[in-house]
Design an enzyme around this catalytic site. Sequence first.
Site, PDB file in Angstrom:
ATOM      1  N   GLU A 242       0.807  -1.225   0.000  1.00 16.06           N
ATOM      2  CA  GLU A 242       0.000   0.000   0.000  1.00 16.06           C
ATOM      3  C   GLU A 242       0.838   1.273   0.000  1.00 16.06           C
ATOM      4  O   GLU A 242       0.482   2.264  -0.655  1.00 16.06           O
ATOM      5  CB  GLU A 242      -0.954  -0.006   1.199  1.00 16.06           C
ATOM      6  CG  GLU A 242      -2.114  -0.977   1.082  1.00 16.06           C
ATOM      7  CD  GLU A 242      -1.755  -2.405   1.420  1.00 16.06           C
ATOM      8  OE1 GLU A 242      -2.599  -3.305   1.217  1.00 16.06           O
ATOM      9  OE2 GLU A 242      -0.620  -2.637   1.887  1.00 16.06           O
TER      10      GLU A 242
ATOM     11  N   GLN B 179      -7.829  -2.207  -0.332  1.00 17.29           N
ATOM     12  CA  GLN B 179      -8.749  -3.337  -0.368  1.00 17.29           C
ATOM     13  C   GLN B 179      -9.713  -3.374   0.815  1.00 17.29           C
ATOM     14  O   GLN B 179     -10.908  -3.632   0.657  1.00 17.29           O
ATOM     15  CB  GLN B 179      -7.944  -4.634  -0.439  1.00 17.29           C
ATOM     16  CG  GLN B 179      -8.718  -5.818  -0.946  1.00 17.29           C
ATOM     17  CD  GLN B 179      -7.804  -6.980  -1.267  1.00 17.29           C
ATOM     18  OE1 GLN B 179      -7.285  -7.632  -0.348  1.00 17.29           O
ATOM     19  NE2 GLN B 179      -7.590  -7.248  -2.532  1.00 17.29           N
ATOM     20  N   PHE B 180      -9.195  -3.113   2.024  1.00 14.92           N
ATOM     21  CA  PHE B 180     -10.023  -3.024   3.228  1.00 14.92           C
ATOM     22  C   PHE B 180      -9.508  -1.864   4.085  1.00 14.92           C
ATOM     23  O   PHE B 180      -8.334  -1.497   4.021  1.00 14.92           O
ATOM     24  CB  PHE B 180      -9.973  -4.316   4.049  1.00 14.92           C
ATOM     25  CG  PHE B 180     -10.827  -5.418   3.508  1.00 14.92           C
ATOM     26  CD1 PHE B 180     -12.168  -5.523   3.850  1.00 14.92           C
ATOM     27  CD2 PHE B 180     -10.286  -6.361   2.648  1.00 14.92           C
ATOM     28  CE1 PHE B 180     -12.952  -6.544   3.348  1.00 14.92           C
ATOM     29  CE2 PHE B 180     -11.058  -7.387   2.142  1.00 14.92           C
ATOM     30  CZ  PHE B 180     -12.399  -7.484   2.493  1.00 14.92           C
TER      31      PHE B 180
ATOM     32  N   PRO C 288      -0.443   0.914   6.347  1.00 15.22           N
ATOM     33  CA  PRO C 288       0.891   0.908   5.752  1.00 15.22           C
ATOM     34  C   PRO C 288       1.137   2.093   4.820  1.00 15.22           C
ATOM     35  O   PRO C 288       2.291   2.457   4.573  1.00 15.22           O
ATOM     36  CB  PRO C 288       0.932  -0.423   4.987  1.00 15.22           C
ATOM     37  CG  PRO C 288      -0.006  -1.302   5.732  1.00 15.22           C
ATOM     38  CD  PRO C 288      -1.113  -0.389   6.159  1.00 15.22           C
TER      39      PRO C 288
ATOM     40  N   HIS D 196     -10.735  -5.593   8.900  1.00 12.27           N
ATOM     41  CA  HIS D 196     -11.658  -5.615   7.769  1.00 12.27           C
ATOM     42  C   HIS D 196     -12.960  -4.864   8.069  1.00 12.27           C
ATOM     43  O   HIS D 196     -13.838  -4.819   7.221  1.00 12.27           O
ATOM     44  CB  HIS D 196     -11.994  -7.049   7.373  1.00 12.27           C
ATOM     45  CG  HIS D 196     -10.861  -7.804   6.776  1.00 12.27           C
ATOM     46  ND1 HIS D 196      -9.760  -8.185   7.496  1.00 12.27           N
ATOM     47  CD2 HIS D 196     -10.641  -8.252   5.515  1.00 12.27           C
ATOM     48  CE1 HIS D 196      -8.914  -8.839   6.717  1.00 12.27           C
ATOM     49  NE2 HIS D 196      -9.430  -8.895   5.512  1.00 12.27           N
TER      50      HIS D 196
END
Length: 343
Positions: A79, A101-102, A108, A148
């Site tokens: 990331e 993505q989540f 990061p 998540h």
Amino acid sequence: MSVTETQTQAQTGAPAEPALQTMTFAKAMNAGLRAAMADSDRVLLMGEDIGRLGGVFRVTEGLQAEFGDRRVLDTPLAESGLVGTAIGLAMSGFRPVVEIQFDGFVFPAFDQITTQLAKLTNRHEGAISLPVVIRIPYGGHIGAVEHHQESPEAYFTHTAGLRVVSPSTPNDAYWMIQDAISSKDPVIFLEPKSKYWHKGEVDTSARALPLHASRIVRKGTDVTLVGHGAMVTTLLQAAALAEAEGTSCEVVDLRSLSPIDYGPILDSVRSTGRVVVAQEAPGNTSVGSEIAATIAERAFYSLEAPVLRVSGFDVPFPAAKLEGVYLPDADRVLEAVDRALAY
């Protein structure tokens, strides 16, 4: 068929899509991204598994096949490098749209976002702009594991130089992603993942509101309920239950978290005299805290009761089987409404 649709069919040989369509939130996002990419070849999509797979939530499904793998890029699981690359592309004249993505995977990249992306325009005294959109699926209600289901919005609203928005309907998803991409400033685009499968009408012919406008989505007279993202649905459920008990609640959808459009919020509070601010994120030093403080500063003499907040608890997001305890629901909102009315 309308005159416009008839003309379009005559010109292209294919029937025009109707301006008003029913879509899921995810499909509306997909359509908005497609429209932005068709409008400018400087728009690029970047992220993990967004190309052939179409993303975990299939928001980018079909876009790589349509626009090619030089405009819809599958990236490594990195990331920080992803956002850093997007910054360089923006400085070179592109408009990258990055998918995280989540929600919990954004950290990061936190240094790149907060110390580079948010600061470079100011560092260059306005000589450059950074039109980067960071898409972050966020929030709970999907029964997922740690990292998540988090709600990290306060980190970014606290960071000067970033715009932060969160649509709650398919129509807003369709238009707000296009407006975010056209912004000259970096935008954190928070997508309530629990809404991805919810359907609603999308008017592809005209924008309803500017990107940073808040909106009253239900009229009421007794208590103002304020929230954003998936919480708007919870507030509407609470308002419907309250109405059955004789209490009229007005619901305000923030839509934009930085900047916040306080006009409709303050107008509502001055009318009702009572307000409950709700969010999935923990309450400590949060968006809800800021809204409560601003209402107290700017509408103090209109208040008939303290500004009350309903939020997630100030603990790490729990295991999926406990998310129903952690996340605010209509009952917790109604309990706050009762407390406000008791003053």
